[in-house]
Design an enzyme around this catalytic site. Structure first.
Site, PDB file in Angstrom:
ATOM      1  N   GLU A 452       0.441  -0.782  -0.118  1.00 53.23           N
ATOM      2  CA  GLU A 452       0.419   0.006  -0.160  1.00 53.23           C
ATOM      3  C   GLU A 452       1.100   1.177   0.105  1.00 53.23           C
ATOM      4  OE1 GLU A 452      -2.454  -3.485   1.006  1.00 53.23           O
ATOM      5  OE2 GLU A 452      -0.382  -2.576   1.706  1.00 53.23           O
ATOM      6  N   HIS A 522     -12.095  -6.819   7.093  1.00 49.00           N
ATOM      7  CA  HIS A 522     -13.156  -6.151   6.238  1.00 49.00           C
ATOM      8  C   HIS A 522     -13.925  -5.410   6.760  1.00 49.00           C
ATOM      9  CE1 HIS A 522     -10.887  -9.524   5.075  1.00 49.00           C
ATOM     10  NE2 HIS A 522     -10.511  -9.386   3.669  1.00 49.00           N
TER      11      HIS A 522
END
Length: 722
Positions: A452, A522
């Site tokens: 990321e 999530h």
């Protein structure tokens, strides 16, 4: 001095082809850098400046690098010991000392950055950060942008009405991007990510490790496995490698010329590892005598590059003692007079503090940006996912500077198989970028490595050059490796460079819970961490039409934008809409009043919006309470005027959000309402949010943790009692 042909030939052979005049220039620049360091140290002792970090001992390596590269043609991401490089490229002593005193005229930052944080658009020196290694990924993105612009020259065109009007570009097909760091910084993961991307993409990035043996007080044998970074990186493909005595400018220059040649040829990146010395302590605030023995320091002092080069120049008859004395006296006077001038330089005005936090050229809250929806042949109502995909497609067609990348966003990494119909194509975990690679090609839509920080850091480098990267973080829960780039680089670049540089990146992020099985990793929300970050816009739509219009504004915006897309809303029945056309746009900071009411104001956003709407409808039918429901749509900026107008009418307020209650986004709005609208309140401001915990996997637990319509209904019922 006059020289014979025989002497000149001997000198050329001994000095890697450098002419005598170049050798004299080398010595002058090295001495100029050292004396500037010394002057700063004196000013610090006199309490006329506030910080000093030295480049003494690194001068030979850095002057050699500067002489092998082209200022204003190549690009530079230096770190704080690169004083000699900056001087070689064309910085003046006065410009450097203006930063030392924090003067308004400091060309690097206008008094915002501490000394030795170089920046100069004329020379292509990109604003430096104190965060070690963040510059490495940005340098990779800078090189990617140069390659892209060279192969898509039409993308350099500028258009009125979007960021490109203020982002002129210039590029060359054989430009090199220089990036440097200390040997201690090679422990950071972002260094390895940058090396990996540069290697895989064969980019013209010149990595320079200035190895002075110590990361503050930690010696290289403790910091680096085996004590030598060159041995660790030796197997990266496509690189030119050199390990040199960085106290020898001639040996360093020979290595740099070969490294630059390798990069310019398109063969790939280069890595020059220079062994230098740290002549002084890490900074003026450090005392290396506490952790280095006198014997070690004396051994290192004997390697000082300045007297070493001086002796060679004397030995080979390039300069005599009189000429050296004259040169040094001229430099001493140059530094002294520059210091005298900067001490009289005006300081920044307090009124300038907020200048360049955001773009002053394009205001994304302006009503002039609003574009209405139009009827199109596509009358069928579409999901949020559909209209986000549609917006991306429209903007890719409109803007040749726009590129999309991230984890899994491409249809495939093997474009040939896609064109031959061997694979259908993926287009993202949630399919929001499906078909874009097929239409626009693999140089505009492509997969990034699973890293990321790499995604965001490279995007910053690209945007600095004028591209418009729209990158995707697959799940908000995994945004944290990029936090360094987001908080210390993306949001800060414009402000810390005093407006000289900016990076209007769009970072799309799938966020939120209500998934039934999303679990801890999530289902997170955490938007308040980013609304607490000046310099970045934060957007959080609740429906398809808003997502389309706000994303279009984000892409055309001149500021960096975090665009949060709630996963539960991607394909919900709630909020579907017909395609509004390729120009539909919604300005930032304009809330949507979803439901009019006179009794209670309910302020929310994201996936809580449909839940709040259900609660409001129930309260109307069962309690006779009419709730005014405000969907903020954008969190920074937010529509204070809409909030204030509603609160003044209703006198009762509920603020609801999916993230945890404590220290959440609603707390700031509640505090401001209490501060500025207290006289209009008929009841305490109430908040409804998630428990102060994480989202669990089992649906029974998830439902209890996250705010539900019944929680909002109870809050409405309680508040009506006042």
């Amino acid at each position: 001095m006059a020289k014979t042909a025989v002497t000149e030939q001997a000198t050329a052979a001994a000095y890697a082809g450098l002419e005598p005049e170049q050798l004299i220039r080398m010595y002058r620049l090295m001495y100029l850098s050292r004396r500037t360091d010394d002057r700063e140290i004196l000013l610090k002792r006199q309490q006329k400046i506030f910080f000093q970090v030295s480049g003494a001992g690194h001068e030979a390596l850095l002057v050699a690098a500067g002489m092998a590269l082209k200022p204003g043609y190549d690009w530079f991401y230096p770190y704080y010991r690169d004083r000699a490089l900056s001087l070689t490229l064309g910085h003046t002593v006065e410009e450097q000392l203006l930063q030392s005193v924090g003067a308004a005229a400091d060309p690097s930052s206008g008094g915002r950055q501490m000394p030795s944080h170089w920046s100069n658009p004329r020379l292509n020196i990109v604003s430096s950060s104190s965060s070690v290694t963040t510059q490495c990924l940005q340098a990779v993105g800078c090189a990617e942008a140069g390659r892209y612009l060279a192969s898509h020259p039409a993308a350099a065109g500028q258009r009125e009405g979007d960021y490109s009007a203020f982002k002129a570009t210039h590029f060359h097909g054989d430009e090199v991007v220089y990036v440097s760091l200390g040997e201690g910084a090679t422990s950071e993961g972002e260094f390895w990510e940058a090396m990996s991307s540069a290697s895989t993409l064969r980019l013209p990035v010149l990595f320079v490790v200035e190895d002075n043996g110590y990361a503050i007080s930690v010696p290289v044998d403790v910091n680096t496995p085996g004590g030598n970074i060159s041995r660790l990186v030796a197997n990266f493909p496509n690189f030119y490698f050199a390990e040199v005595d960085g106290t020898d400018p001639v040996e360093s220059y020979a290595a740099f010329t070969q490294a630059v040649k390798h990069c310019r040829s398109g063969a790939g990146p280069a890595f020059v590892h220079g062994h230098v010395i740290r002549q002084y302590s890490h900074s003026f605030s450090d005392d290396e005598g506490l952790y280095r023995s006198d014997a070690e320091r004396k051994r290192e002092a004997a390697l000082d590059p300045l007297p070493k080069l001086q002796m060679r120049l004397l030995r080979d008859g390039i300069l005599d003692p009189t000429a050296i004395n004259r040169l040094e006296q001229e430099v001493d006077e140059e530094v002294r007079s520059a210091a005298d001038r900067v001490l009289r330089a005006p300081l920044p005005e307090v009124s300038s503090i907020k200048r360049h936090v955001y773009s002053e050229d394009l205001d994304p809250t302006s009503e002039a940006l609003a574009r209405p929806a139009v009827k199109t042949p596509e009358a069928q109502e579409r999901t949020m996912a559909d209209l986000i995909n549609g917006c991306l497609k429209d903007e890719m067609q409109r803007d040749p500077r726009m590129v999309i990348f991230g984890q899994d966003v491409a249809d495939t990494s093997h474009d040939q198989e896609l064109r031959e119909g061997l694979v259908k194509g993926k287009g993202g975990v949630f399919k929001l970028t499906a078909g874009l690679q097929r239409e626009f090609g693999p140089d505009r839509v492509y997969n990034a490595r699973l890293a990321e920080a790499d995604i965001v850091g490279r995007a910053i480098g690209m945007a600095t050059r004028g591209l418009k990267p729209v990158v995707e973080i697959q799940f908000f829960d995994y945004i944290w490796p990029a936090m360094h780039q987001l908080r210390n680089e993306l949001s800060l670049l414009r402000w810390r460079s005093n407006g000289s540089y900016s990076a209007p990146v769009v970072v799309r992020v799938a966020i939120g819970g209500y998934l039934t099985g999303g679990s801890i990793y999530h289902s997170q929300c955490g938007e308040s961490l980013f609304t607490h970050t000046p310099g970045v816009r934060v957007i959080f739509p609740s429906n398809a039409l808003d997502a389309n219009g706000l994303l279009r504004t984000a892409i055309r915006c001149d500021d960096p934008v975090l665009f949060f897309e709630h996963k539960r809303l991607y394909r919900e029945t709630f909020g579907r809409a017909a395609y509004p056309g390729p120009e539909f746009a919604i300005p930032f900071g304009k809330a949507n009043i979803l439901r009019k009411g006179n009794d209670i104001t309910l302020i929310t956003y994201g996936a809580v919006v449909p839940r709040a709407l259900r609660a409001a409808q129930q309260a109307s039918s069962e309690l006779g309470v009419e709730v005014e429901l405000i969907d903020l749509r954008t969190l920074n900026p937010y529509d204070w005027e809409a909030i204030a107008t509603s609160v003044q009418k209703t006198g009762r307020v509920i603020i609801a959000h999916e993230d945890m209650l404590s220290w959440g986004y609603g707390a700031e709005i509640a505090a401001r309402i209490a501060d500025e609208l207290f006289d209009y309140l008929d009841a305490p401001v109430k908040r409804v949010a998630a428990m102060d915990t994480f989202v669990a996997y089992q649906p029974i637990l998830e439902d209890a943790i996250l705010p539900q319509p019944e929680d909002l209904y109870r809050a409405i019922a309680e508040l009506r009692k006042y």
